[in-house]
Design a protein around this motif. Structure first.
Motif, PDB file in Angstrom:
ATOM      1  N   LEU A 142      -9.770   9.124 -13.257  1.00 27.80           N
ATOM      2  CA  LEU A 142     -10.654  10.161 -13.176  1.00 27.80           C
ATOM      3  C   LEU A 142     -10.161  11.471 -13.297  1.00 27.80           C
ATOM      4  CD1 LEU A 142     -12.477   9.246  -9.741  1.00 27.80           C
ATOM      5  CD2 LEU A 142     -13.109   8.638 -12.259  1.00 27.80           C
ATOM      6  N   LEU A 143      -9.009  11.516 -13.879  1.00 29.99           N
ATOM      7  CA  LEU A 143      -8.128  12.923 -14.027  1.00 29.99           C
ATOM      8  C   LEU A 143      -7.258  12.599 -15.172  1.00 29.99           C
ATOM      9  CD1 LEU A 143      -7.681  15.798 -13.223  1.00 29.99           C
ATOM     10  CD2 LEU A 143      -5.790  14.996 -12.023  1.00 29.99           C
ATOM     11  N   ASP A 144      -7.298  13.444 -16.309  1.00 27.30           N
ATOM     12  CA  ASP A 144      -6.498  13.274 -17.155  1.00 27.30           C
ATOM     13  C   ASP A 144      -5.243  13.973 -17.055  1.00 27.30           C
ATOM     14  OD1 ASP A 144      -5.223  13.382 -19.717  1.00 27.30           O
ATOM     15  OD2 ASP A 144      -6.597  14.718 -20.773  1.00 27.30           O
ATOM     16  N   LEU A 145      -4.048  13.078 -16.626  1.00 29.87           N
ATOM     17  CA  LEU A 145      -2.749  13.478 -16.237  1.00 29.87           C
ATOM     18  C   LEU A 145      -2.146  14.580 -17.232  1.00 29.87           C
ATOM     19  CD1 LEU A 145      -1.541  10.547 -14.436  1.00 29.87           C
ATOM     20  CD2 LEU A 145      -2.593  12.532 -13.338  1.00 29.87           C
ATOM     21  N   HIS A 146      -2.529  14.373 -18.483  1.00 33.53           N
ATOM     22  CA  HIS A 146      -1.913  15.486 -19.305  1.00 33.53           C
ATOM     23  C   HIS A 146      -2.522  16.867 -19.497  1.00 33.53           C
ATOM     24  CE1 HIS A 146       0.304  11.919 -20.897  1.00 33.53           C
ATOM     25  NE2 HIS A 146      -0.737  11.404 -21.104  1.00 33.53           N
ATOM     26  N   ASP A 147      -3.665  16.973 -18.884  1.00 33.34           N
ATOM     27  CA  ASP A 147      -4.461  18.002 -18.771  1.00 33.34           C
ATOM     28  C   ASP A 147      -4.733  18.363 -17.436  1.00 33.34           C
ATOM     29  OD1 ASP A 147      -5.309  20.663 -19.241  1.00 33.34           O
ATOM     30  OD2 ASP A 147      -7.212  19.730 -20.357  1.00 33.34           O
ATOM     31  N   VAL A 148      -3.773  18.748 -16.484  1.00 30.44           N
ATOM     32  CA  VAL A 148      -4.270  19.176 -15.064  1.00 30.44           C
ATOM     33  C   VAL A 148      -4.872  20.206 -14.749  1.00 30.44           C
ATOM     34  CG1 VAL A 148      -3.224  18.972 -12.585  1.00 30.44           C
ATOM     35  CG2 VAL A 148      -2.333  17.393 -14.285  1.00 30.44           C
ATOM     36  N   HIS A 179       3.521  10.652  -6.530  1.00 27.19           N
ATOM     37  CA  HIS A 179       4.623  11.199  -7.746  1.00 27.19           C
ATOM     38  C   HIS A 179       4.120  11.325  -8.926  1.00 27.19           C
ATOM     39  CE1 HIS A 179       7.630   9.868 -10.946  1.00 27.19           C
ATOM     40  NE2 HIS A 179       8.328  10.901 -10.331  1.00 27.19           N
ATOM     41  N   ASP A 180       3.233  10.359  -9.463  1.00 22.16           N
ATOM     42  CA  ASP A 180       2.601  10.785 -10.784  1.00 22.16           C
ATOM     43  C   ASP A 180       1.754  11.948 -10.775  1.00 22.16           C
ATOM     44  OD1 ASP A 180       3.904   8.363 -11.507  1.00 22.16           O
ATOM     45  OD2 ASP A 180       2.103   7.020 -11.279  1.00 22.16           O
ATOM     46  N   LEU A 181       1.219  12.280  -9.590  1.00 20.57           N
ATOM     47  CA  LEU A 181       0.230  13.406  -9.425  1.00 20.57           C
ATOM     48  C   LEU A 181       1.043  14.672  -9.518  1.00 20.57           C
ATOM     49  CD1 LEU A 181      -2.607  14.735  -9.597  1.00 20.57           C
ATOM     50  CD2 LEU A 181      -2.545  14.647  -7.036  1.00 20.57           C
ATOM     51  N   ALA A 182       2.171  14.544  -8.790  1.00 20.94           N
ATOM     52  CA  ALA A 182       2.915  15.896  -8.507  1.00 20.94           C
ATOM     53  C   ALA A 182       3.821  15.853  -9.833  1.00 20.94           C
ATOM     54  CB  ALA A 182       4.084  15.700  -7.735  1.00 20.94           C
ATOM     55  N   GLU A 183       4.217  15.110 -10.674  1.00 17.88           N
ATOM     56  CA  GLU A 183       4.839  15.248 -11.778  1.00 17.88           C
ATOM     57  C   GLU A 183       4.082  15.587 -13.119  1.00 17.88           C
ATOM     58  OE1 GLU A 183       6.596  11.514 -13.946  1.00 17.88           O
ATOM     59  OE2 GLU A 183       8.366  12.603 -14.130  1.00 17.88           O
ATOM     60  N   GLY A 218      11.413  15.862 -12.245  1.00 15.81           N
ATOM     61  CA  GLY A 218      12.529  15.385 -11.830  1.00 15.81           C
ATOM     62  C   GLY A 218      12.796  15.000 -10.331  1.00 15.81           C
ATOM     63  N   TRP A 219      13.505  15.735  -9.504  1.00 15.93           N
ATOM     64  CA  TRP A 219      13.603  15.065  -8.212  1.00 15.93           C
ATOM     65  C   TRP A 219      12.527  15.707  -7.284  1.00 15.93           C
ATOM     66  CZ3 TRP A 219      13.935  19.000  -4.259  1.00 15.93           C
ATOM     67  CH2 TRP A 219      14.196  20.074  -4.566  1.00 15.93           C
ATOM     68  N   LYS A 220      11.665  16.935  -7.637  1.00 20.76           N
ATOM     69  CA  LYS A 220      10.714  17.553  -6.972  1.00 20.76           C
ATOM     70  C   LYS A 220       9.642  16.424  -6.977  1.00 20.76           C
ATOM     71  CE  LYS A 220      10.898  21.121  -9.541  1.00 20.76           C
ATOM     72  NZ  LYS A 220      10.746  22.575 -10.135  1.00 20.76           N
ATOM     73  N   GLY A 221       9.512  15.824  -7.795  1.00 15.30           N
ATOM     74  CA  GLY A 221       8.218  14.935  -8.172  1.00 15.30           C
ATOM     75  C   GLY A 221       8.468  13.699  -6.997  1.00 15.30           C
ATOM     76  N   TRP A 222       9.495  13.307  -6.777  1.00  9.64           N
ATOM     77  CA  TRP A 222       9.890  12.092  -5.925  1.00  9.64           C
ATOM     78  C   TRP A 222       9.683  12.701  -4.421  1.00  9.64           C
ATOM     79  CZ3 TRP A 222       9.753   7.693  -7.723  1.00  9.64           C
ATOM     80  CH2 TRP A 222       9.846   7.147  -8.916  1.00  9.64           C
ATOM     81  N   VAL A 223      10.106  13.744  -4.091  1.00  9.61           N
ATOM     82  CA  VAL A 223       9.901  14.258  -2.650  1.00  9.61           C
ATOM     83  C   VAL A 223       8.596  14.671  -2.026  1.00  9.61           C
ATOM     84  CG1 VAL A 223      12.382  15.155  -2.610  1.00  9.61           C
ATOM     85  CG2 VAL A 223      10.474  16.739  -3.187  1.00  9.61           C
ATOM     86  N   TYR A 224       7.567  14.807  -3.036  1.00  6.11           N
ATOM     87  CA  TYR A 224       6.094  15.024  -2.428  1.00  6.11           C
ATOM     88  C   TYR A 224       5.804  13.818  -1.811  1.00  6.11           C
ATOM     89  CZ  TYR A 224       5.293  19.629  -4.523  1.00  6.11           C
ATOM     90  OH  TYR A 224       5.302  20.916  -4.709  1.00  6.11           O
ATOM     91  N   PRO A 225       5.800  12.588  -2.272  1.00  6.13           N
ATOM     92  CA  PRO A 225       5.255  11.627  -1.591  1.00  6.13           C
ATOM     93  C   PRO A 225       5.914  11.280  -0.213  1.00  6.13           C
ATOM     94  CG  PRO A 225       5.905  11.090  -3.723  1.00  6.13           C
ATOM     95  CD  PRO A 225       6.455  12.087  -3.633  1.00  6.13           C
ATOM     96  N   ILE A 226       7.262  11.685  -0.241  1.00  2.00           N
ATOM     97  CA  ILE A 226       8.159  11.546   1.217  1.00  2.00           C
ATOM     98  C   ILE A 226       7.386  12.678   2.120  1.00  2.00           C
ATOM     99  CG2 ILE A 226      10.108  12.009   2.456  1.00  2.00           C
ATOM    100  CD1 ILE A 226      11.592  10.811  -0.265  1.00  2.00           C
ATOM    101  N   SER A 227       7.029  13.677   1.647  1.00  2.00           N
ATOM    102  CA  SER A 227       6.433  15.116   2.342  1.00  2.00           C
ATOM    103  C   SER A 227       5.127  14.636   3.113  1.00  2.00           C
ATOM    104  CB  SER A 227       6.531  16.086   1.555  1.00  2.00           C
ATOM    105  OG  SER A 227       5.560  17.074   2.431  1.00  2.00           O
ATOM    106  N   ALA A 229       0.744  -1.237   0.029  1.00  2.00           N
ATOM    107  CA  ALA A 229      -0.003  -0.082   0.125  1.00  2.00           C
ATOM    108  C   ALA A 229       0.687   1.212   0.035  1.00  2.00           C
ATOM    109  CB  ALA A 229      -0.830   0.071   1.345  1.00  2.00           C
ATOM    110  N   GLY A 230       1.913   1.119   0.781  1.00  2.00           N
ATOM    111  CA  GLY A 230       2.928   2.381   0.808  1.00  2.00           C
ATOM    112  C   GLY A 230       3.607   2.623  -0.498  1.00  2.00           C
ATOM    113  N   ALA A 231       3.999   1.565  -1.165  1.00  2.00           N
ATOM    114  CA  ALA A 231       4.616   1.802  -2.503  1.00  2.00           C
ATOM    115  C   ALA A 231       3.660   2.157  -3.614  1.00  2.00           C
ATOM    116  CB  ALA A 231       5.012   0.465  -2.912  1.00  2.00           C
ATOM    117  N   LEU A 232       2.336   1.698  -3.670  1.00  2.00           N
ATOM    118  CA  LEU A 232       1.416   2.339  -4.319  1.00  2.00           C
ATOM    119  C   LEU A 232       1.046   3.742  -4.077  1.00  2.00           C
ATOM    120  CD1 LEU A 232      -1.067  -0.836  -4.722  1.00  2.00           C
ATOM    121  CD2 LEU A 232       0.558  -0.193  -6.416  1.00  2.00           C
TER     122      LEU A 232
END
Length: 226
Positions: free
Chosen positions: A87-93, A26-30, A36-45, A17-20
């Motif tokens: 439910l959300l178009d990740l190409h048009d946030v 990460h996908d939503l932040a990106e 880049g690295w900013k997308g990876w630190v959002y889940p950690i935060s 569950a934590g990995a998913l």
């Protein structure tokens, strides 16, 4: 011998569950422009804020602010999971979601700071189940030996009254008189004898000390006053 490792279903489920959830955040932040690295630190935060709020709740369950920050981190995690489920178009946030993602670091920093620096509830000995030990009160009030002012009388002792002594003889001790009080009375009587050249009358000593009759009579008998 090394301990045997046994698989724990709950631990495995928590890791999955934590990995998913980490991947969805990460996908939503990106997708919201944090590449880049900013997308990876959002889940950690998000995960760190949730863990900090949960640890705070374990020590102070009545802390409403801890519940607020725990719910905020939980909504952020669940929101990312739902948003990336198609439910959300990740190409048009939308713009409002980009604003939320961009403002999350400041919000997480504020929540973490408040959780760390807020005072915790310290249980009192009574609340922890410990009863305060009774303190024995002193039976005799401390007397200042260098002062000739009237001293407070000790607590009266319930003793039967003794018959009056014959005239010309000191009355027997009717109550237990503290030694410190007797010494103080002796100093007053000695000072009276040195000043007047005569023994101090018992009634004068009683008036000087401000003591009840039985106690004054017992002191007079101890000092052999007439």
């Amino acid at each position: 011998m090394p301990r045997s490792l046994r698989p724990d279903a709950v631990l495995i489920q928590a890791v999955i569950a934590g990995a998913l959830s980490f991947a969805h955040l990460h996908d939503l932040a990106e997708a919201a422009g944090q590449s880049g690295w900013k997308g990876w630190v959002y889940p950690i935060s998000v995960d760190l804020l949730m863990v900090a709020a949960w640890r705070r709740l374990r020590t102070a369950r009545r802390d409403r602010s801890a519940w607020v920050w725990f719910v905020i981190a939980l909504v952020a995690s669940l929101g990312a999971n739902i948003a990336t489920a198609g439910l959300l178009d990740l190409h048009d946030v939308p713009a409002w979601l980009r604003i939320l993602v961009a403002g999350w670091p400041a919000l997480a920093f504020l929540g973490g700071t408040l959780l760390v620096h807020s005072p915790t509830d310290t249980p009192t000995p009574t609340a922890a189940g410990l009863r305060p030990q009774p303190v024995d009160e002193p039976a005799v009030t401390e007397v200042d030996m260098h002062s000739e002012d009237p001293v407070p009388a000790p607590a009266p002792v319930s003793t039967p009254e003794l018959p009056a002594a014959p005239s010309g003889m000191p009355a027997p001790l009717a109550v237990a008189v503290p030694a410190a009080l007797v010494d103080h009375a002796r100093k007053i009587a000695d000072a009276h004898r040195a000043t007047t050249g005569a023994p101090m009358p018992a009634d004068a000593l009683s008036a000087r000390l401000g003591l009840p009759g039985p106690t004054a009579a017992a002191i007079a008998a101890e000092l052999q006053l007439v």
